[in-house]
Design an enzyme around this catalytic site. Structure first.
Site, PDB file in Angstrom:
ATOM      1  N   TYR A 139      -1.662  -0.124  10.366  1.00  0.00           N
ATOM      2  CA  TYR A 139      -1.816  -0.616   9.000  1.00  0.00           C
ATOM      3  C   TYR A 139      -1.133  -0.445   8.316  1.00  0.00           C
ATOM      4  O   TYR A 139       0.021  -1.431   7.709  1.00  0.00           O
ATOM      5  CB  TYR A 139      -2.599  -0.362   8.452  1.00  0.00           C
ATOM      6  CG  TYR A 139      -3.316  -0.662   7.244  1.00  0.00           C
ATOM      7  CD1 TYR A 139      -3.410   0.579   6.105  1.00  0.00           C
ATOM      8  CD2 TYR A 139      -3.495  -1.922   6.828  1.00  0.00           C
ATOM      9  CE1 TYR A 139      -2.868  -0.202   4.504  1.00  0.00           C
ATOM     10  CE2 TYR A 139      -3.620  -2.410   4.741  1.00  0.00           C
ATOM     11  CZ  TYR A 139      -3.444  -0.875   4.401  1.00  0.00           C
ATOM     12  OH  TYR A 139      -3.249  -1.676   3.401  1.00  0.00           O
ATOM     13  N   SER A 180       0.591  -1.082   0.307  1.00  0.00           N
ATOM     14  CA  SER A 180      -0.346   0.047   0.043  1.00  0.00           C
ATOM     15  C   SER A 180       1.131   0.972  -0.056  1.00  0.00           C
ATOM     16  O   SER A 180       2.154   1.008   0.550  1.00  0.00           O
ATOM     17  CB  SER A 180      -0.513  -0.298   0.865  1.00  0.00           C
ATOM     18  OG  SER A 180      -1.468   1.263   1.279  1.00  0.00           O
ATOM     19  N   LYS A 221       2.526  -3.070   7.034  1.00  0.00           N
ATOM     20  CA  LYS A 221       2.600  -3.724   5.579  1.00  0.00           C
ATOM     21  C   LYS A 221       4.085  -3.067   5.603  1.00  0.00           C
ATOM     22  O   LYS A 221       4.881  -3.831   4.611  1.00  0.00           O
ATOM     23  CB  LYS A 221       1.457  -2.273   4.799  1.00  0.00           C
ATOM     24  CG  LYS A 221       0.346  -3.018   4.070  1.00  0.00           C
ATOM     25  CD  LYS A 221       0.439  -4.656   4.027  1.00  0.00           C
ATOM     26  CE  LYS A 221      -1.471  -4.711   3.510  1.00  0.00           C
ATOM     27  NZ  LYS A 221      -1.223  -5.835   2.550  1.00  0.00           N
TER      28      LYS A 221
END
Ligand code: WQD
Length: 340
Positions: free
Chosen positions: A150, A125, A154
């Site tokens: 989050y 992302s 990643k």
């Protein structure tokens, strides 16, 4: 036929990746425990592609189950889409996010080492770029110092994969850094069906258009942008899916690790998205201006030139197509897959 293991194949990205794989002559195996997806999508995928594929209702954190799938289906590469991805939720449940997002990645790497599978495409992302230092964002932009668990999870997965590929010669790893995927397959049969309370702008606009909320909250109209609203690099989910298949082609001859942005290179504001959706739905969308969301920034825009250079990939679909396809999905499935 090359068989591809798609983790999270019942999800928004994974299901569109399976369509592109089947259309381009690959075999597909979906591993999904439906933590944030519905098994109903599988039959729709078979209907709209006219092709079959294998499925496994398993937790991707289970390395033995992953190795079993890799052996049974003679897997050629893994496309890892399964993961928790709700930014606000990740700040409330960091342990679950690290456990799941790192656990699935570690399990897949162990299973690959055990079975001799050497090709991995990772659903990463643009959030990994953290606090932005320059724009448009190239893959050379520093990674890390993310604003939420989050994004950090990643970035950690990218590090795990980079170190693993360095330790095992012959492995090829592509880290695909998504910007803002929106839209749906033009059939209207599959799309984004977020469980719980959505936080992304497009599902929220679709909530308003399907009568679930009275107005769209515009979180900040005082940014230093032409119309004051936030700018993001939105790309059609089918363009994104095709980027994954292009990455598989690159892995025919690439070993090592490489990161590649998937975006249009042309940012759009919230206002432009709202206008596009009003045109698609044929009616005005009431809005309510709210304060900025903590951590939100004015603008994010990809430099997608590396994807063009290495993968021969670039986005093809327009804002009008993204909005028309998003609306067709939502108007035909106002409650997502739960509506059946
Ligand atoms: C887009 C714009 C908001 C909600 C996130 C993740 C990222 C990726 C994509 C997974 C911003 C505005 C939003 C609302 C609004 N996901 N907005 N009202 O924050 O760019 O990125 O989703 O990989 O990792 O961080 O996307 O859709 O939440 O916001 O006005 O109710 O819409 O301020 O300008 P974001 P978003």
């Amino acid at each position: 036929m090359k068989n591809i293991l798609v983790t999270g194949g019942a999800g928004y990205v994974g299901s569109h990746v399976i369509v592109s794989l089947l259309e381009q002559g690959y075999g597909a195996v979906s591993a999904d425990n439906f933590a944030n997806a519905s098994p109903k999508v599988y039959q729709r995928l078979r209907d709209l592609t006219g092709k079959d594929f294998a499925t496994a209702d398993v937790d991707v954190c289970d390395a033995e189950a992953m190795a079993r799938i890799m052996r049974e289906h003679d897997i050629w590469a893994v496309i890892h889409c399964a993961g928790y991805k709700a930014v606000p939720e990740s700040s409330k449940k960091p342990l679950e996010y690290y456990q799941n997002n790192l656990g699935t990645t570690l399990a897949l790497c162990k299973a690959m080492r055990e079975t001799g599978v050497t090709r991995f495409v990772f659903s990463s992302s643009a959030t990994v770029y953290g606090t932005l230092q320059f724009m448009p964002i190239t893959e050379e932009h520093p990674v890390g110092r993310c604003a939420n668990p989050y994004g950090t999870s990643k970035a950690m997965c990218e590090q795990i994969l980079t170190d693993t590929a360095a330790a095992y010669p012959g492995w090829g790893v592509i880290l695909l850094r998504y910007f803002n995927p929106i839209g749906a397959h033009p059939s209207g049969r599959i799309g984004d069906s977020p469980g719980g309370v959505p936080f992304n702008i497009m599902p929220i606009i679709l909530q308003q258009l399907t009568g679930k909320i009275p107005a769209v909250p515009v979180t900040g109209d005082d940014y230093d942008t032409p119309d004051g609203t936030g700018i993001r690099d939105y790309l059609h989910i089918t363009d994104l899916a095709e980027g994954h298949v292009a990455a598989l082609g690159y892995l025919e001859h690439f070993t090592g690790t490489d990161a590649i942005n998937l975006g249009t290179g042309q940012g759009l504001s919230v206002q432009e998205i709202l206008r596009g959706m009003e045109q698609a739905a044929g009616r005005p969308i009431p809005v309510e201006v709210r304060p900025r969301r903590p951590g939100d920034i004015a603008e994010m825009q990809a430099d997608p030139s590396k994807a063009k250079r290495l993968l021969g990939w670039e986005t093809k679909r327009t804002l009008e197509e993204m909005c028309a396809d998003a609306w067709r999905w939502a108007s035909q499935n106002p409650s997502g897959y739960e509506g059946e």
